[in-house]
Each structure stands twice: as structure tokens, then as C-alpha cells.
Enzyme design. Sequence first.
Site, PDB file in Angstrom:
ATOM      1  CB  ALA A 262      -0.867  -0.169   1.166  1.00 14.59           C
ATOM      2  CB  ALA A 263       3.955   2.170   1.484  1.00 17.90           C
ATOM      3  N   GLY A 266      -1.481   6.366  -1.617  1.00 21.09           N
ATOM      4  CA  GLY A 266      -2.592   6.964  -2.705  1.00 21.09           C
ATOM      5  C   GLY A 266      -3.775   6.031  -3.174  1.00 21.09           C
ATOM      6  CG  ASP A 310       6.655 -10.786   3.310  1.00 18.76           C
ATOM      7  OD1 ASP A 310       6.206 -10.542   2.234  1.00 18.76           O
ATOM      8  OD2 ASP A 310       7.712 -11.496   3.331  1.00 18.76           O
ATOM      9  CG  ASP A 333       0.847  -0.781  -7.164  1.00 15.81           C
ATOM     10  OD1 ASP A 333       1.719  -1.055  -8.032  1.00 15.81           O
ATOM     11  OD2 ASP A 333       0.827   0.573  -6.819  1.00 15.81           O
ATOM     12  CB  CYS A 386       4.422   1.638 -12.341  1.00 17.36           C
ATOM     13  SG  CYS A 386       5.638   1.185 -11.026  1.00 17.36           S
TER      14      CYS A 386
END
Length: 448
Positions: A262-263, A266, A310, A333, A386
Amino acid sequence: MSTPASPGAPPLWRQLNAVATVLVAIRAGESGTAALNHVEPGLRPGVQALVFHVLRWLGRAQALRQQLAQRAPPAQADALLCAALALAWREEGAPYDAFTLVDQAVEAAKRHPATRRQASFINACLRRFLRERAALVAATDSDPVAVWNHPRWWIARLQKDHPAHWQEILRANNTHAPMTLRVNQRKVALAQYLHALSATNIIATQAGESGVVLHKAMPVGAIPGFTEGQVSVQDAAAQRAAPLLLAGWEGRRDLHILDACAAPGGKTAHLLERADDARVTALDIDPARCERIHQNLQRLGLHASVVAADAMKPETWWPQQCHSEPFDAILLDAPCTASGIVRRHPDVRWLRRESDIAQLAAIQAVLLASLWPLLKPGGRLLYCTCSVFKAEGYDQIQTFVTHNTDATLLPSPGHLMPQIGANGDGVPDNQAGDHDGFFYALLEKRAA
């Protein structure tokens, strides 16, 4: 081309020495962000702008340096020489004229203890460059690393993965990324926020459902409504995660959602902005980065259960945090090469090794396998990276679906190319406009 430095600004030779030191650190494997943090605060803004320019043209600069001296000088001297060549090799977009850059690079060499002995060598190379610039540049035009300013393996990988778009991707990577905001529409309507920007003479355009692209980047603290939680900084491609995961579920209440990596928070925040009654667990392996999630949520007035653990080892956190209750939705993500955000992080192309792709793809596969059992039948997992490399996107998901017969791939954007709004390998819903490279695949879990 810039005007002479304003009174009181640091002399260019000081900035160039700092640029060279940062480049040495990056070549040794340190991230650009970490290396720039070592630069004294008064120099940092100007040095960062110069470093980014250097990194975008480093392939050309290294080829030119080899034309001028086949044998590389010591690390600091080579970094200073390559930095000067990257900044001066062409007039278009250069921050200073070539003669100023050469003069100040030689001055920098004379004033740094690690380069003082090479000052005459650097002077000779750069004076020759000024005399023979056109011929030297032409001599490097046959080198793909010089032309595209990416490692040779990276270029070859894109040619294989995206034969129709590889040149567009590389061109996009050498441009400046825009500053894009996500409007928190629980606090302010998008049209209202655009009007407020216009009233303060800030030029901006809409991007997607909640996005605003600023014509000119500005310090975060100066963005209207940022401190009050009206907006967050987030690229338009990353803003697609929450709408994709929640599409069609607008009326559902009390959703149990996991944001698995999550970090800095956003996407967690965007999920809560769209479904504020959801129970969201925001997970990250790094406690320091978890603190960033807390800070971002606090600014926006949102709440999630933030857990430092983790994601590949659910047995260490799932029973305690979630009482073994499966999730309605999971956002993964996953860690990746970041090959889609090279515009924002131009150091990435020079830090990565080709072997990193397989290593990261293996981690992504473990994450998928570890988190899939935590999903309810009928639930959704949104996998994203990404990255524009297919091993981290299309190929990864095809392998997963082949080995998990209860997984259905729903219509998904697939690979979003930087600045490219259409993609033949994905469904035809990729948004037009300016965004980073990304990959999205939405998976649904069939009942047994």
C-alpha cells in the site's frame, strides 16, 4: 536556454560538482532519490533539475565521452565530463549555453580534490567537443544507446514486447512527466476545484474521472487545497486502480478490502474516497513506509487499518488482523522494475539490470499465489504494476490464469503505454492523455 543565474544563486561549478557526485552514486547502484538527499538543501533544487537532464541524455553523453577518450578517467572525473556533455550536447532544451557549461565544468574540476589532477584532461575533451560538436554527435548516431538513452538490453526488450510502440515508449521516457492531482470529490467537486485553480491563474486540465493535470508543476505545499485534503498528487494511470476494482459495486456496503503493497497510500486513500464505509487493510512490509500511509490518510481525513507485514506470508498477519475473514477485493500493486515511470525517475533505466525482470516476476508470482486464497468466491483481485515489460504484466497474468482455474480475467486495460492512449493488446478502454506506463488485470474468483 536559461538566463544567467540570479544574484545569490549557487555558482554553476558547485552545482556541477554535486551533479557529478550524484551520478557516481547512481552508477554505484544508489537510487537517485537517496543520492540527492545527500546534497546540501541550498543546492538540491538546482542539482536535481540538472541531474534529471543528465540522466535523460546519459546514453548520448557516454557515447560522446568514448569518442573523446576511449579510456574512462576516474569515476568522479568521468561523471563530471559525462554530465557536462549531457547538458551541452545540443542547444535545444539545454539549461545553459555550451560555452558556459564547459567553462564551469572545468572550474568544477579544478575545485574538487578528486578531479583536480584531471582538470586539464577535462578541459581538453570539452574544448575539442566545442570545436567538433556536429561531427562527434554524428559519429554517435549509429549507437542505439546514444540515440534512445536507454541500456541496450532495455531497448531490445521493448522491441520484443511492443514491436509497434517501442520507439514511442522510449521517446516518452525522455520527456518530463506532468504533475497530476487526484481530486477528493468527497470534499470538493472536480469542476469546482478546476474553477478554483483558474481563479488563482493556475492553468490545469481534467484527466479521467478525478484527475487534474497542472500545466506547470509547483511545490506540494503551494497547491490549493492540498493541506486541507482536497487533492493528492497521483499520476492519471495510477488513478485507475480504485475505479477498476470497485466498478459496478457502487451500491455495496461494508466492503472488506486489502491493499496489499500500500505505501505510500495513494491508492488506499482513493479506495476510501470512493467507498468510505469500506473496511480497508493497508499492508506494507516497511514500517517507515507505513508511517507515510498514516500521514497521507490523516491529511485526507480517512481511516484504514495499517499493518506492517509481508504480503507473501499471510499466516503472519491475516488471522490476527482480519480474523481469517476473506476479502471482497484485493489490490495488488506489486513490486516491479518501474519501467513505466522512467519519466519521473530517470535513474531507473541506469539502475536496473536485465536479470531484475525475472527476479521481480518471481516475487509477483509468489504474491499472487499467496493472496489469491484470501479472496472470497465472487471477489476481485486487481493486479497492477508500473511496468511496460510483459513479463511483469501480460505474461504474468496469463500464467496465473492458466494455473488457477477458478480465476477469470475480466475486461482490463492491460498495458498502458506512457503518453499513449490506445493499446492493441488490451481492451479498447485505455484513456487518452498524458499518463505513466502501467499494467492492469482484474481477476474474479469463481465459486468452487
